[in-house]
Motif scaffolding. Structure first.
Motif, mmCIF file in Angstrom:
data_model
loop_
_atom_site.group_PDB
_atom_site.id
_atom_site.type_symbol
_atom_site.label_atom_id
_atom_site.label_comp_id
_atom_site.label_asym_id
_atom_site.label_seq_id
_atom_site.Cartn_x
_atom_site.Cartn_y
_atom_site.Cartn_z
ATOM 1 N N LYS A 125 -67.265 -0.177 -55.461
ATOM 2 C CA LYS A 125 -66.589 -0.413 -56.737
ATOM 3 C C LYS A 125 -65.156 0.086 -56.722
ATOM 4 O O LYS A 125 -64.237 -0.600 -57.182
ATOM 5 C CB LYS A 125 -67.341 0.283 -57.880
ATOM 6 C CG LYS A 125 -68.638 -0.368 -58.258
ATOM 7 C CD LYS A 125 -69.321 0.423 -59.370
ATOM 8 C CE LYS A 125 -70.711 -0.130 -59.638
ATOM 9 N NZ LYS A 125 -71.446 0.705 -60.598
ATOM 10 N N LYS A 173 -63.407 -1.127 -52.901
ATOM 11 C CA LYS A 173 -63.684 -2.500 -52.468
ATOM 12 C C LYS A 173 -64.032 -2.546 -50.973
ATOM 13 O O LYS A 173 -63.654 -3.461 -50.261
ATOM 14 C CB LYS A 173 -62.487 -3.431 -52.744
ATOM 15 C CG LYS A 173 -61.986 -3.417 -54.160
ATOM 16 C CD LYS A 173 -62.959 -4.110 -55.078
ATOM 17 C CE LYS A 173 -62.329 -4.281 -56.443
ATOM 18 N NZ LYS A 173 -62.997 -3.567 -57.483
ATOM 19 N N ARG A 174 -64.716 -1.482 -50.525
ATOM 20 C CA ARG A 174 -65.160 -1.431 -49.121
ATOM 21 C C ARG A 174 -66.670 -1.359 -49.113
ATOM 22 O O ARG A 174 -67.271 -0.528 -49.769
ATOM 23 C CB ARG A 174 -64.595 -0.205 -48.420
ATOM 24 C CG ARG A 174 -63.095 -0.319 -48.239
ATOM 25 C CD ARG A 174 -62.596 0.653 -47.257
ATOM 26 N NE ARG A 174 -63.309 0.437 -45.985
ATOM 27 C CZ ARG A 174 -62.921 0.978 -44.864
ATOM 28 N NH1 ARG A 174 -61.872 1.747 -44.817
ATOM 29 N NH2 ARG A 174 -63.592 0.756 -43.760
ATOM 30 N N ASN A 175 -67.264 -2.199 -48.319
ATOM 31 C CA ASN A 175 -68.709 -2.243 -48.239
ATOM 32 C C ASN A 175 -69.202 -1.318 -47.131
ATOM 33 O O ASN A 175 -68.730 -1.375 -45.994
ATOM 34 C CB ASN A 175 -69.167 -3.678 -47.967
ATOM 35 C CG ASN A 175 -70.440 -4.004 -48.699
ATOM 36 O OD1 ASN A 175 -71.102 -3.116 -49.216
ATOM 37 N ND2 ASN A 175 -70.765 -5.278 -48.764
#
Length: 136
Positions: A44, A47-49
């Motif tokens: 969130k 923006k990094r998974n």
């Protein structure tokens, strides 16, 4: 569910009792879930998974098991070294006691020999004096 899986995989680990096994499994579950929560927050905010998978949970349990075995082995080795060292100290103490007894006996023998030597020296000196007087 994670706690049950953790307990199943910890069954092979020689922990002191089942209560500890239960608690360790709960901690693993908490760690895994908090990591998943941190990963979701990271997605969130940054923006990094970052994927947290059940395989990683199993790796955590496996890593704990390996580390536990390693540390247990180190501790066992240290305990054995300590026991061997204490046995050597006890053996040395016994040898010192035996040697001390022998020393006391030999001191008596040396004292007697020294006394005999002094008497012999006195006798030699007196005989030499007598021989010198006869020479003159």
């Amino acid at each position: 569910a994670l706690t049950a899986v953790g307990k199943k995989f910890l069954a092979a680990v020689p922990l002191p009792d089942d209560a500890m096994r239960e608690n360790v499994a709960k901690v693993f579950s908490i760690i895994h879930l908090s990591s998943k929560g941190a990963s979701d927050r990271m997605l969130k905010e940054l923006k990094r998974n970052n994927y947290i998978t059940p395989t990683q949970f199993l790796e955590l349990v496996k890593g704990y098991s390996e580390l536990y075995d390693e540390k247990r082995s180190e501790l066992s080795d240290s305990a054995n070294k300590l026991a061997n060292g204490l046995a050597k100290l006890e053996e040395s103490r016994e040898q010192v006691e035996v040697m001390s007894g022998e020393l006391e006996k030999k001191k008596v023998v040396v004292a007697q020999s020294q006394k005999d030597c002094e008497e012999l020296l006195v006798m030699i000196v007196s005989e030499r004096r007598d021989a010198d007087e006869k020479k003159k």
